[in-house]
Scaffold this motif. Structure first.
Motif, PDB file in Angstrom:
ATOM      1  N   LEU A  31      12.039  -2.723   9.335  1.00  0.00           N
ATOM      2  CA  LEU A  31      12.445  -3.083  10.691  1.00  0.00           C
ATOM      3  C   LEU A  31      11.392  -3.957  11.360  1.00  0.00           C
ATOM      4  O   LEU A  31      11.720  -4.972  11.990  1.00  0.00           O
ATOM      5  CB  LEU A  31      12.685  -1.823  11.514  1.00  0.00           C
ATOM      6  CG  LEU A  31      13.920  -1.015  11.114  1.00  0.00           C
ATOM      7  CD1 LEU A  31      13.959   0.310  11.856  1.00  0.00           C
ATOM      8  CD2 LEU A  31      15.184  -1.809  11.402  1.00  0.00           C
ATOM      9  N   VAL A  32      10.113  -3.570  11.208  1.00  0.00           N
ATOM     10  CA  VAL A  32       9.047  -4.352  11.824  1.00  0.00           C
ATOM     11  C   VAL A  32       9.023  -5.757  11.231  1.00  0.00           C
ATOM     12  O   VAL A  32       8.913  -6.757  11.947  1.00  0.00           O
ATOM     13  CB  VAL A  32       7.685  -3.653  11.618  1.00  0.00           C
ATOM     14  CG1 VAL A  32       6.547  -4.547  12.037  1.00  0.00           C
ATOM     15  CG2 VAL A  32       7.645  -2.338  12.381  1.00  0.00           C
ATOM     16  N   LEU A  33       9.173  -5.821   9.900  1.00  0.00           N
ATOM     17  CA  LEU A  33       9.134  -7.120   9.252  1.00  0.00           C
ATOM     18  C   LEU A  33      10.273  -8.009   9.730  1.00  0.00           C
ATOM     19  O   LEU A  33      10.082  -9.196  10.017  1.00  0.00           O
ATOM     20  CB  LEU A  33       9.196  -6.966   7.725  1.00  0.00           C
ATOM     21  CG  LEU A  33       9.015  -8.276   6.991  1.00  0.00           C
ATOM     22  CD1 LEU A  33       7.819  -8.223   6.082  1.00  0.00           C
ATOM     23  CD2 LEU A  33      10.247  -8.652   6.191  1.00  0.00           C
ATOM     24  N   PHE A  53       4.647   8.003   3.903  1.00  0.00           N
ATOM     25  CA  PHE A  53       4.551   6.686   3.256  1.00  0.00           C
ATOM     26  C   PHE A  53       5.940   6.199   2.852  1.00  0.00           C
ATOM     27  O   PHE A  53       6.259   5.018   2.956  1.00  0.00           O
ATOM     28  CB  PHE A  53       3.641   6.753   2.030  1.00  0.00           C
ATOM     29  CG  PHE A  53       2.198   6.503   2.332  1.00  0.00           C
ATOM     30  CD1 PHE A  53       1.379   5.857   1.415  1.00  0.00           C
ATOM     31  CD2 PHE A  53       1.644   6.884   3.535  1.00  0.00           C
ATOM     32  CE1 PHE A  53       0.036   5.622   1.697  1.00  0.00           C
ATOM     33  CE2 PHE A  53       0.308   6.651   3.824  1.00  0.00           C
ATOM     34  CZ  PHE A  53      -0.500   6.012   2.892  1.00  0.00           C
ATOM     35  N   PHE A  54       6.777   7.154   2.413  1.00  0.00           N
ATOM     36  CA  PHE A  54       8.121   6.776   1.998  1.00  0.00           C
ATOM     37  C   PHE A  54       8.918   6.232   3.177  1.00  0.00           C
ATOM     38  O   PHE A  54       9.535   5.174   3.094  1.00  0.00           O
ATOM     39  CB  PHE A  54       8.844   7.972   1.375  1.00  0.00           C
ATOM     40  CG  PHE A  54      10.262   7.689   0.981  1.00  0.00           C
ATOM     41  CD1 PHE A  54      11.316   8.243   1.691  1.00  0.00           C
ATOM     42  CD2 PHE A  54      10.546   6.869  -0.098  1.00  0.00           C
ATOM     43  CE1 PHE A  54      12.628   7.982   1.332  1.00  0.00           C
ATOM     44  CE2 PHE A  54      11.861   6.597  -0.460  1.00  0.00           C
ATOM     45  CZ  PHE A  54      12.904   7.158   0.256  1.00  0.00           C
ATOM     46  N   ILE A  55       8.896   6.947   4.299  1.00  0.00           N
ATOM     47  CA  ILE A  55       9.721   6.509   5.431  1.00  0.00           C
ATOM     48  C   ILE A  55       9.159   5.223   6.034  1.00  0.00           C
ATOM     49  O   ILE A  55       9.910   4.363   6.522  1.00  0.00           O
ATOM     50  CB  ILE A  55       9.871   7.631   6.485  1.00  0.00           C
ATOM     51  CG1 ILE A  55      11.172   7.435   7.266  1.00  0.00           C
ATOM     52  CG2 ILE A  55       8.711   7.685   7.457  1.00  0.00           C
ATOM     53  CD1 ILE A  55      12.407   7.529   6.427  1.00  0.00           C
ATOM     54  N   LEU A  56       7.826   5.062   5.997  1.00  0.00           N
ATOM     55  CA  LEU A  56       7.243   3.799   6.445  1.00  0.00           C
ATOM     56  C   LEU A  56       7.755   2.666   5.560  1.00  0.00           C
ATOM     57  O   LEU A  56       8.172   1.618   6.045  1.00  0.00           O
ATOM     58  CB  LEU A  56       5.708   3.852   6.356  1.00  0.00           C
ATOM     59  CG  LEU A  56       4.976   4.618   7.454  1.00  0.00           C
ATOM     60  CD1 LEU A  56       3.492   4.718   7.125  1.00  0.00           C
ATOM     61  CD2 LEU A  56       5.145   3.915   8.794  1.00  0.00           C
ATOM     62  N   LEU A  98      -3.875  10.369  10.691  1.00  0.00           N
ATOM     63  CA  LEU A  98      -2.509   9.905  10.971  1.00  0.00           C
ATOM     64  C   LEU A  98      -1.842   9.392   9.702  1.00  0.00           C
ATOM     65  O   LEU A  98      -0.689   9.704   9.412  1.00  0.00           O
ATOM     66  CB  LEU A  98      -2.557   8.795  12.025  1.00  0.00           C
ATOM     67  CG  LEU A  98      -1.215   8.167  12.415  1.00  0.00           C
ATOM     68  CD1 LEU A  98      -0.358   9.185  13.128  1.00  0.00           C
ATOM     69  CD2 LEU A  98      -1.439   6.958  13.302  1.00  0.00           C
ATOM     70  N   LEU A  99      -2.603   8.601   8.919  1.00  0.00           N
ATOM     71  CA  LEU A  99      -2.044   8.044   7.695  1.00  0.00           C
ATOM     72  C   LEU A  99      -1.707   9.144   6.699  1.00  0.00           C
ATOM     73  O   LEU A  99      -0.688   9.106   6.024  1.00  0.00           O
ATOM     74  CB  LEU A  99      -3.037   7.078   7.053  1.00  0.00           C
ATOM     75  CG  LEU A  99      -3.098   5.671   7.645  1.00  0.00           C
ATOM     76  CD1 LEU A  99      -4.254   4.910   7.012  1.00  0.00           C
ATOM     77  CD2 LEU A  99      -1.803   4.923   7.408  1.00  0.00           C
ATOM     78  N   ARG A 100      -2.626  10.132   6.607  1.00  0.00           N
ATOM     79  CA  ARG A 100      -2.450  11.134   5.563  1.00  0.00           C
ATOM     80  C   ARG A 100      -1.543  12.270   5.959  1.00  0.00           C
ATOM     81  O   ARG A 100      -1.098  13.040   5.129  1.00  0.00           O
ATOM     82  CB  ARG A 100      -3.812  11.726   5.197  1.00  0.00           C
ATOM     83  CG  ARG A 100      -4.677  10.799   4.412  1.00  0.00           C
ATOM     84  CD  ARG A 100      -5.957  11.475   4.059  1.00  0.00           C
ATOM     85  NE  ARG A 100      -6.767  10.630   3.209  1.00  0.00           N
ATOM     86  CZ  ARG A 100      -7.999  10.934   2.835  1.00  0.00           C
ATOM     87  NH1 ARG A 100      -8.537  12.064   3.251  1.00  0.00           N
ATOM     88  NH2 ARG A 100      -8.672  10.120   2.059  1.00  0.00           N
ATOM     89  N   GLY A 101      -1.324  12.441   7.276  1.00  0.00           N
ATOM     90  CA  GLY A 101      -0.620  13.646   7.710  1.00  0.00           C
ATOM     91  C   GLY A 101      -1.522  14.843   7.538  1.00  0.00           C
ATOM     92  O   GLY A 101      -1.116  15.870   7.015  1.00  0.00           O
ATOM     93  N   GLY A 102      -2.775  14.702   7.987  1.00  0.00           N
ATOM     94  CA  GLY A 102      -3.723  15.800   7.817  1.00  0.00           C
ATOM     95  C   GLY A 102      -5.037  15.238   7.327  1.00  0.00           C
ATOM     96  O   GLY A 102      -5.257  14.030   7.331  1.00  0.00           O
ATOM     97  N   PHE A 138       0.817  -1.200   0.000  1.00  0.00           N
ATOM     98  CA  PHE A 138       0.000   0.000   0.000  1.00  0.00           C
ATOM     99  C   PHE A 138       0.860   1.262   0.000  1.00  0.00           C
ATOM    100  O   PHE A 138       0.619   2.194  -0.768  1.00  0.00           O
ATOM    101  CB  PHE A 138      -0.931  -0.021   1.213  1.00  0.00           C
ATOM    102  CG  PHE A 138      -1.875   1.133   1.290  1.00  0.00           C
ATOM    103  CD1 PHE A 138      -1.841   2.025   2.353  1.00  0.00           C
ATOM    104  CD2 PHE A 138      -2.817   1.343   0.284  1.00  0.00           C
ATOM    105  CE1 PHE A 138      -2.722   3.093   2.415  1.00  0.00           C
ATOM    106  CE2 PHE A 138      -3.696   2.416   0.342  1.00  0.00           C
ATOM    107  CZ  PHE A 138      -3.651   3.294   1.412  1.00  0.00           C
ATOM    108  N   THR A 139       1.889   1.290   0.865  1.00  0.00           N
ATOM    109  CA  THR A 139       2.726   2.495   0.931  1.00  0.00           C
ATOM    110  C   THR A 139       3.554   2.643  -0.337  1.00  0.00           C
ATOM    111  O   THR A 139       3.753   3.746  -0.842  1.00  0.00           O
ATOM    112  CB  THR A 139       3.665   2.445   2.150  1.00  0.00           C
ATOM    113  OG1 THR A 139       4.337   1.180   2.180  1.00  0.00           O
ATOM    114  CG2 THR A 139       2.899   2.618   3.441  1.00  0.00           C
ATOM    115  N   GLY A 140       4.032   1.530  -0.866  1.00  0.00           N
ATOM    116  CA  GLY A 140       4.855   1.622  -2.065  1.00  0.00           C
ATOM    117  C   GLY A 140       4.085   2.125  -3.272  1.00  0.00           C
ATOM    118  O   GLY A 140       4.631   2.811  -4.129  1.00  0.00           O
ATOM    119  N   TYR A 141       2.805   1.798  -3.303  1.00  0.00           N
ATOM    120  CA  TYR A 141       1.997   2.131  -4.461  1.00  0.00           C
ATOM    121  C   TYR A 141       1.891   3.627  -4.682  1.00  0.00           C
ATOM    122  O   TYR A 141       1.722   4.094  -5.804  1.00  0.00           O
ATOM    123  CB  TYR A 141       0.606   1.514  -4.287  1.00  0.00           C
ATOM    124  CG  TYR A 141      -0.164   1.332  -5.557  1.00  0.00           C
ATOM    125  CD1 TYR A 141      -1.425   1.896  -5.724  1.00  0.00           C
ATOM    126  CD2 TYR A 141       0.353   0.583  -6.601  1.00  0.00           C
ATOM    127  CE1 TYR A 141      -2.140   1.717  -6.883  1.00  0.00           C
ATOM    128  CE2 TYR A 141      -0.350   0.404  -7.764  1.00  0.00           C
ATOM    129  CZ  TYR A 141      -1.603   0.964  -7.908  1.00  0.00           C
ATOM    130  OH  TYR A 141      -2.311   0.774  -9.054  1.00  0.00           O
TER     131      TYR A 141
END
Lengths: 115, 352, 148
Positions: free
Chosen positions: B194-196, B184-187, B169-173, B134-137
């Motif tokens: 790291l989580v994975l 999304f990039f840093i996630l 939170l997801l959108r930053g606004g 999702f974040t990569g997309y």
């Protein structure tokens, strides 16, 4: 003495095996298909793109480069698979000499502490 | 052992790993083929890490430059289009393999005691993998990715109580902006890896500690299970599978490279026919099924509650199916198969 | 098992073969990888500037221009021809500055000095500033790489 020689042979073979493909890969013509129109590296490039960019090999040289790469890759994979099959046969042969002691499965595998 | 190997052995003691591998057994039966899925996922993930790092050399995670930087990778950087293509295809292959892996574990009930935690960490891994996708997309920042992200980040609003906060939170606004892209990039490149890795460490440790599970019937009957030694027999077989997977991945990547749409315009209307990535299609279609309101509760909320309950049931499956040999076990299998058919059916329907 | 008069046992041979071929296979991907990580930046072959901006320079006065992403310096000589220099120090690639009061180029990194024609006169720079050709062509001033 024989041991040292065989090690030398293997080391030389490995060195060649690494260097030759490296140099070949570096010397091969670039597989860099560019869509039309060609993008210039001039500093005054400010136009906004409105069409989608689809990478497609634009010349015969690039297209044939891709085919050559795929053929070479699958051929190498086939060779490696053959060697792996020999390894597999040998591993199976060794295993049949010392078969693993397979006890009835308990509910925790080899390191369970009993149910 | 030669001198160099002996030097390392004295200091690292790694021969213990090899001995463990030689003693570890992989059951040998008609289900063994599914045992290849685990390492296959790792192979695809390794490709993602390598191609991801290479892409990040040239990718610029700002609203103004993102799309152009991807375009530059595809047109100016030597073989950039191949690297991007591999990254895109390996994501798909990895997620497919994750689904196959999950299904094979569920249908063989390998999650049963004492392997419940392995399953649960696995479900978390599934969630992380989907979140990677999702974040990569969003990162290419073209029309399609913007639209998909707008829809995707709008969905949590339907969750009771915390919904709107999650979306913000997801959108930053309240809206999808350059801030969304940055987070999304840093996630995608830092937090999720790291989580994975942390989850993977637990998952793999549990697998080694508890051993490979035997088929249910054999276990119930207390039968001896023929098996391969993991090292070198099974690893040699796995290596052959990895080679073939690599070949397929490279072939598909080189022949079917993805294109890049023009840069997203925050003011433009949504393009027609937007769809999320294929792995979210069935959820997307499920949402469409629900009417706008049901008894004055928004349809979205009902749908999300359903999806949430389904996810929870999947997570708790080993606890629900605590006695797989009984009738309840058979019911669970049937329900799972129905769920699978539902997911596939809904995905296909959304494409028609 | 190892027969006499062989260099290696079958196992060693197979392992060596696998390692060697495997490394070679991986190696074929390394070459293109190296080319990927070094982006293709080329200096421009030529830069076209509006002649009007430079036609009225006082003789001996320098004006800057962009040479790709590097700074360039243009001077109009008394006979009407132009001198174009690449303003990058030949020592370790710092950008130089022109000091009109002293009619010299100065590199702040290691105290390098060049005269008003770009010749290195003091400090570590080993060679003069690189010269480009600059010729008026119609309404444009065309700067090109010097031959050789």
């Amino acid at each position: 003495m024989r041991n040292a020689r065989s090690h030398g042979v293997i080391a030389a073979g490995l060195a060649l095996a690494i260097l030759v493909p490296l140099l070949a890969g570096a010397a091969r013509p670039g597989l860099a298909p560019k869509p039309d129109p060609q993008v210039e590296a001039s500093p005054a490039k400010a136009k906004v793109r409105t069409e989608p960019l689809s990478p497609a090999p634009s010349s015969l040289k690039e297209r044939s480069g891709i085919v050559v790469f795929l053929v070479f890759m699958w051929f190498s994979i086939a060779v490696l698979l053959y060697v792996l099959r020999l390894k597999k046969r040998e591993a199976d042969r060794v295993t049949s000499l010392h078969p693993p002691v397979s006890s009835p499965p308990s509910r925790g595998g080899p390191s369970s502490h009993g149910s | 052992m030669n001198k160099v190997a002996a030097w390392f052995e004295e200091r690292l003691g790694l021969s213990a790993v090899v001995h463990f591998g030689a003693k570890k057994e992989v059951p040998r039966n008609k289900h063994t083929v599914w045992s290849y899925t685990g390492s296959a996922i790792l192979v695809f993930f390794a490709f993602q890490v390598v191609t991801g790092i290479l892409l990040a050399f040239y990718y610029r995670p700002t609203l103004e430059a993102a799309n152009d930087s991807v375009g530059r990778i595809m047109t100016e950087i030597t073989l950039g289009w191949v690297v991007r293509s591999i990254h895109s295809w390996s994501a798909t292959f990895m997620i497919v393999t994750v689904f196959v892996h999950l299904t094979s574990i569920a249908l063989t009930k390998a999650y049963r005691r004492p392997r419940e935690l392995t399953w649960m960490t696995g479900i978390f891994l599934l969630a992380v993998t989907l979140f990677f996708g999702f974040t990569g997309y969003l990162l290419p920042w073209d029309e399609v990715s913007l639209a998909a992200t707008k829809v995707g980040t709008d969905l949590p609003k339907g969750i009771p109580v915390v919904g709107p906060w999650v979306t913000r939170l997801l959108r930053g606004g309240d809206d999808v902006t350059g801030d969304t892209l940055s987070r999304f990039f840093i996630l995608h490149v830092s937090v999720l890896p790291l989580v994975l890795l942390a989850l993977l460490a637990v998952h793999v440790y549990l697998i080694q500690k508890l051993g490979m599970s035997a088929p249910l019937k054999a276990e119930l009957r207390g039968e001896k299970v023929p098996s391969y030694p993991f090292w070198p027999d099974f690893v040699v077989r796995e290596a052959s599978v990895w080679l073939v997977l690599l070949g397929i991945l490279m072939t598909v990547s080189v022949l079917f490279a993805p294109s890049l749409g023009p840069p997203a315009d925050l003011m433009a209307p949504a393009p027609p026919g937007i769809k999320p990535e294929w792995y979210f299609l069935f959820l997307f279609q499920t949402l469409k099924l629900f009417p706008a309101t049901v008894l004055s509760v928004p349809g979205e909320t009902i749908a999300l509650v359903h999806i949430g309950l389904g996810a929870l049931a999947l997570f708790l499956l080993p606890l629900i199916d605590s006695r797989p040999e009984t009738r309840r076990g058979k019911v669970v299998t049937a329900v799972f198969v129905v769920f699978l058919a539902y997911a596939v059916g809904m995905s296909v329907w959304s494409l028609l | 098992m190892r027969l006499p008069d062989t260099i290696a046992s079958r196992r060693k041979f197979l392992n060596g073969l696998l390692a060697g071929l495997g490394t070679a296979f991986a190696g074929t991907f390394l070459g293109p990888l190296v080319r990927y990580v070094i982006p293709p930046y080329k200096e421009p072959d030529e830069v076209r500037l509006p002649l009007a901006d430079y036609r009225d320079l006082a003789p001996g006065e320098f004006k800057g221009f962009p040479w790709g992403i590097k700074p360039g310096f243009l001077k109009r000589r008394t006979d009407g021809s132009y001198l174009a220099l690449v303003g990058v120090c030949t020592h370790l690639d710092c950008n130089v500055a022109y000091r009109p009061e002293e009619k010299k180029f100065f590199c702040a990194c290691h105290d390098g000095w060049y005269d008003e024609d770009g010749r290195n006169i003091k400090g570590p720079p080993p060679t003069p500033l690189r010269r480009l050709t600059a010729e008026a062509e119609g309404e444009e001033l065309v700067v090109r790489r010097a031959e050789g």
